[in-house]
Design a protein around this motif. Structure first.
Motif, PDB file in Angstrom:
ATOM      1  N   ASN A   1     -10.177  -4.962  -1.242  1.00 37.78           N
ATOM      2  CA  ASN A   1      -8.816  -4.424  -1.264  1.00 37.78           C
ATOM      3  C   ASN A   1      -8.327  -4.062  -2.665  1.00 37.78           C
ATOM      4  O   ASN A   1      -7.152  -4.161  -2.975  1.00 37.78           O
TER       5      ASN A   1
ATOM      6  N   CYS B   1       0.817  -1.229   0.000  1.00 37.88           N
ATOM      7  CA  CYS B   1       0.000   0.000   0.000  1.00 37.88           C
ATOM      8  C   CYS B   1       0.842   1.267   0.000  1.00 37.88           C
ATOM      9  O   CYS B   1       0.293   2.363  -0.001  1.00 37.88           O
TER      10      CYS B   1
ATOM     11  N   SER C   1      -8.965   2.143  -2.222  1.00 36.12           N
ATOM     12  CA  SER C   1      -8.640   2.691  -0.902  1.00 36.12           C
ATOM     13  C   SER C   1      -9.295   4.046  -0.778  1.00 36.12           C
ATOM     14  O   SER C   1      -9.458   4.767  -1.770  1.00 36.12           O
TER      15      SER C   1
ATOM     16  N   GLY D   1      -7.019   6.214   6.365  1.00 40.81           N
ATOM     17  CA  GLY D   1      -7.016   5.472   5.118  1.00 40.81           C
ATOM     18  C   GLY D   1      -7.557   4.082   5.371  1.00 40.81           C
ATOM     19  O   GLY D   1      -7.190   3.438   6.352  1.00 40.81           O
ATOM     20  N   CYS D   2      -8.474   3.635   4.521  1.00 39.87           N
ATOM     21  CA  CYS D   2      -9.051   2.299   4.698  1.00 39.87           C
ATOM     22  C   CYS D   2      -9.591   1.790   3.362  1.00 39.87           C
ATOM     23  O   CYS D   2      -9.714   2.542   2.406  1.00 39.87           O
ATOM     24  N   HIS D   3      -9.921   0.524   3.339  1.00 41.04           N
ATOM     25  CA  HIS D   3     -10.541  -0.081   2.160  1.00 41.04           C
ATOM     26  C   HIS D   3     -12.064  -0.018   2.285  1.00 41.04           C
ATOM     27  O   HIS D   3     -12.603  -0.103   3.388  1.00 41.04           O
TER      28      HIS D   3
ATOM     29  N   SER E   1     -11.396  -3.859   7.205  1.00 40.49           N
ATOM     30  CA  SER E   1     -11.522  -2.408   7.253  1.00 40.49           C
ATOM     31  C   SER E   1     -12.580  -2.025   8.267  1.00 40.49           C
ATOM     32  O   SER E   1     -13.553  -2.765   8.482  1.00 40.49           O
TER      33      SER E   1
ATOM     34  N   ILE F   1      -2.289   4.150   5.352  1.00 42.50           N
ATOM     35  CA  ILE F   1      -3.355   3.156   5.484  1.00 42.50           C
ATOM     36  C   ILE F   1      -3.168   2.444   6.814  1.00 42.50           C
ATOM     37  O   ILE F   1      -2.069   2.077   7.183  1.00 42.50           O
TER      38      ILE F   1
END
Length: 183
Positions: free
Chosen positions: A155, A52, A158, A149-151, A122, A63
């Motif tokens: 995946n 990432c 983002s 930051g996340c999904h 997430s 992330i």
């Protein structure tokens, strides 16, 4: 490490639903209904925090590492958010939350409670935990960051959104609280 494909364009809205999983589209529906702004980037599957790195640079965030954990009896479940570079120390966390030895929860529980597959864990998955079976734990360093930051439950994309919106809008919507931890 193999290089992953990243669409380096930053998007400020939802993608077309074509070719997207329904669980991803539900995240955008929820964010839009709560009026939570976000920036999105699309990319190949990111199987690890290390993959990432370029996504982080483009979004201007780090992330989070999201770990889905459980106690040894598999009766208590936790989603731990910590900085991607920070090491997870099970003994330190177990002591802070007053539980027996923690381990990684089996994937069937991740799918059952969060509707997320391994590699896509997430905080957004809490929107699927209608019975509040999963307790959210957030490392203090993550809480101090202005952005998260996340999904979006997959995946291959983002998101960047504000920590304030996560705490003030998203978590109340899901009915989840959080416990700040120091790792």
């Amino acid at each position: 490490m193999n290089k992953i494909w990243i669409d380096e364009r930053l998007y400020t809205g939802r993608p077309s639903p074509e070719g997207r999983l329904p669980k991803e589209i539900r995240v955008y529906d929820m964010l839009d209904s709560l009026k939570i702004p976000y920036v999105r980037i699309d990319h190949d599957v990111t199987p690890s925090i290390e993959s990432c790195q370029r996504v982080d640079e483009l979004l201007g965030i780090e992330i989070c590492k999201n770990l889905f954990l459980c106690n040894s009896q598999k009766t208590d479940f936790y989603l731990l958010m910590l900085p991607g570079t920070k090491k997870f120390r099970t003994a330190a966390l177990s002591k802070q939350i007053g539980t027996s030895r923690l381990s990684f929860a089996p994937s069937e529980y991740m799918e059952q409670y969060l509707d997320i597959a391994p590699g896509s864990v997430s905080v957004m998955g809490l929107m699927n935990d209608k019975q509040n079976k999963v307790r959210l734990l957030i490392d203090n360093e993550v809480l101090q960051a202005p952005f998260l930051g996340c999904h979006p439950c997959v995946n291959t994309s983002s998101l960047k959104l504000s920590m304030k919106d996560l705490l003030d809008k998203f978590l109340p919507y899901t009915g989840h609280d959080y416990l700040a931890v120091k790792l």
